[in-house]
Design a protein around this motif. Structure first.
Motif, mmCIF file in Angstrom:
data_model
loop_
_atom_site.group_PDB
_atom_site.id
_atom_site.type_symbol
_atom_site.label_atom_id
_atom_site.label_comp_id
_atom_site.label_asym_id
_atom_site.label_seq_id
_atom_site.Cartn_x
_atom_site.Cartn_y
_atom_site.Cartn_z
ATOM 1 N N TYR A 107 45.638 -13.115 53.597
ATOM 2 C CA TYR A 107 47.146 -12.530 53.218
ATOM 3 C C TYR A 107 48.025 -13.464 53.398
ATOM 4 O O TYR A 107 47.976 -14.540 54.518
ATOM 5 C CB TYR A 107 47.218 -11.347 54.401
ATOM 6 N N GLN A 145 53.193 -6.677 56.969
ATOM 7 C CA GLN A 145 53.538 -5.286 56.393
ATOM 8 C C GLN A 145 52.194 -4.568 56.527
ATOM 9 O O GLN A 145 52.372 -3.403 56.934
ATOM 10 C CB GLN A 145 53.690 -5.405 54.833
ATOM 11 N N LEU A 146 50.888 -5.167 56.183
ATOM 12 C CA LEU A 146 49.882 -4.360 56.576
ATOM 13 C C LEU A 146 49.703 -3.981 58.134
ATOM 14 O O LEU A 146 49.271 -2.786 58.261
ATOM 15 C CB LEU A 146 48.602 -5.353 56.475
ATOM 16 N N LEU A 147 50.192 -4.621 58.998
ATOM 17 C CA LEU A 147 50.161 -4.057 60.400
ATOM 18 C C LEU A 147 50.939 -3.157 60.568
ATOM 19 O O LEU A 147 50.950 -2.044 61.219
ATOM 20 C CB LEU A 147 50.723 -5.363 61.453
ATOM 21 N N LEU A 166 52.410 -0.932 58.262
ATOM 22 C CA LEU A 166 51.527 0.120 57.722
ATOM 23 C C LEU A 166 50.572 0.836 58.501
ATOM 24 O O LEU A 166 50.620 2.212 58.818
ATOM 25 C CB LEU A 166 51.136 -0.170 56.132
ATOM 26 N N LEU A 167 49.704 0.121 59.015
ATOM 27 C CA LEU A 167 48.632 0.575 59.782
ATOM 28 C C LEU A 167 49.136 1.237 61.169
ATOM 29 O O LEU A 167 48.720 2.497 61.553
ATOM 30 C CB LEU A 167 47.573 -0.747 60.378
ATOM 31 N N GLN A 168 50.247 0.654 61.705
ATOM 32 C CA GLN A 168 50.735 1.325 63.053
ATOM 33 C C GLN A 168 51.544 2.667 62.730
ATOM 34 O O GLN A 168 51.590 3.470 63.280
ATOM 35 C CB GLN A 168 51.627 0.300 63.710
ATOM 36 N N ARG A 169 51.859 2.772 61.493
ATOM 37 C CA ARG A 169 52.725 4.067 61.191
ATOM 38 C C ARG A 169 51.650 5.200 61.088
ATOM 39 O O ARG A 169 51.988 6.292 61.225
ATOM 40 C CB ARG A 169 53.563 4.014 59.841
ATOM 41 N N MET A 170 50.465 4.717 60.967
ATOM 42 C CA MET A 170 49.410 5.623 60.865
ATOM 43 C C MET A 170 49.010 6.297 62.141
ATOM 44 O O MET A 170 48.568 7.267 62.384
ATOM 45 C CB MET A 170 48.416 5.188 60.174
ATOM 46 N N GLU A 196 52.773 -10.206 53.866
ATOM 47 C CA GLU A 196 51.595 -9.198 53.560
ATOM 48 C C GLU A 196 50.806 -8.757 54.970
ATOM 49 O O GLU A 196 50.791 -7.591 55.037
ATOM 50 C CB GLU A 196 50.602 -9.667 52.529
ATOM 51 N N ARG A 197 50.702 -9.997 55.743
ATOM 52 C CA ARG A 197 50.181 -9.515 57.004
ATOM 53 C C ARG A 197 50.981 -8.786 58.023
ATOM 54 O O ARG A 197 50.345 -7.688 58.451
ATOM 55 C CB ARG A 197 49.703 -10.741 57.668
#
Lengths: 159, 159
Positions: free
Chosen positions: B142, B149-151, B153-157, B146-147
């Motif tokens: 990434y 944003q991935l973190l 988005l994951l944390q929002r889960m 990107e990295r």
DNA sequence: TATTGTTATACTCTATAACTATA
DNA sequence: TATAGTTATAGAGTATAACAATA
């Protein structure tokens, strides 16, 4: 313990300033966040009204056998990243439930084709509704473009 | 229903094209992709030269006990999303390895404070290097943004 | 009464080795 | 030799209930 102390402690706990645990580098690690996301997803899924008890592996088998009638166990194992040795017990359980049947292939007698029974078709339709409902609840947290990007970034991790 | 899925299903397997399994809606499900990402991450991690055998739960305990000396088992359990009943065996193992010790709190005698031993400190430093090395390999896929944003988005889960 | 740690239990998941029957 | 399925086994992970000591 008196009521005032209890109330104060409850406030401390909910406000989180009690110990404020230092997570250090954990929140920056992909593995940690993936793990937490999966735990969150799984707990929320199981906490649903639980009309049906379903595990990811079993749902995957039903879905793949529905979309690919006669699929071999080894193919199911490959797609779902489950070891073929562990696939046996999984299929056993689904067969005992009356949801799938094994049919020996005529072309290659080593292969056991997996087919959904009528009950398996019904179970799959119901489970799919449940899964999609659950998915919808989680997808609400993201915009369409965010969701697409999350899926894309996750898939890149498996290359 | 879903036109794409119907179209995919129309592409039937043939005896010569066994690998083209129809995954139907699976690739569009957050749960499926989270699961696959974790499996990929875990397999690649374990396939490393494995100088040390470490599990996510055990590493989390060492890290949190390092950053929060005397942290209570129940707090470790909450932060790592491990049930307190299962935390006992995990701490037992680390204690038998000589990496942590339990110290009963004087203020609240119910609490067992977890502390790293000298060996635990050394083990933690080594494991952290391994984990960060592994993280680096995955992060290469990434860009920085990107990295991040991935973190995110994951944390929002997990909210 | 509530919380912390503990024991016990059961089921799932994962990984590995070895075996069989077929190819 | 290689593949598909199976058996057996062992170690993790997860969830729940119940209990003792302490608050």
């Amino acid at each position: 313990m008196n009521g005032i102390a209890r109330a104060r402690r409850a406030v401390r706990r909910t406000s989180g300033d009690r110990k404020a645990i230092d997570l250090d580098i954990l929140p920056s690690l992909l593995g940690f966040n993936i793990r937490r996301a999966q735990i969150a997803l799984w707990r929320r899924f199981n906490r649903g009204d639980a009309e049906v008890d379903i595990k990811p592996g079993a749902f995957g088998v039903l879905l793949l056998a529905h979309a690919n009638p006669g699929v071999a166990q080894v193919e199911l194992a490959q797609e779902l990243h489950i070891d073929k040795a562990n696939m046996v017990a999984l299929i056993d359980k689904l067969e005992n439930q009356g949801w799938v049947v094994r049919k020996r292939s005529g072309e290659d007698r080593r292969r056991q084709g997996i087919h959904l029974t009528a009950a398996g078709q019904r179970a799959y339709r119901m489970l799919k509704r449940t899964v999609l409902e659950h998915e919808k609840n989680f997808a609400l947290r993201y915009s369409d473009s965010e969701r697409v990007q999350l899926l894309s970034l996750l898939q890149r991790m498996c290359v």
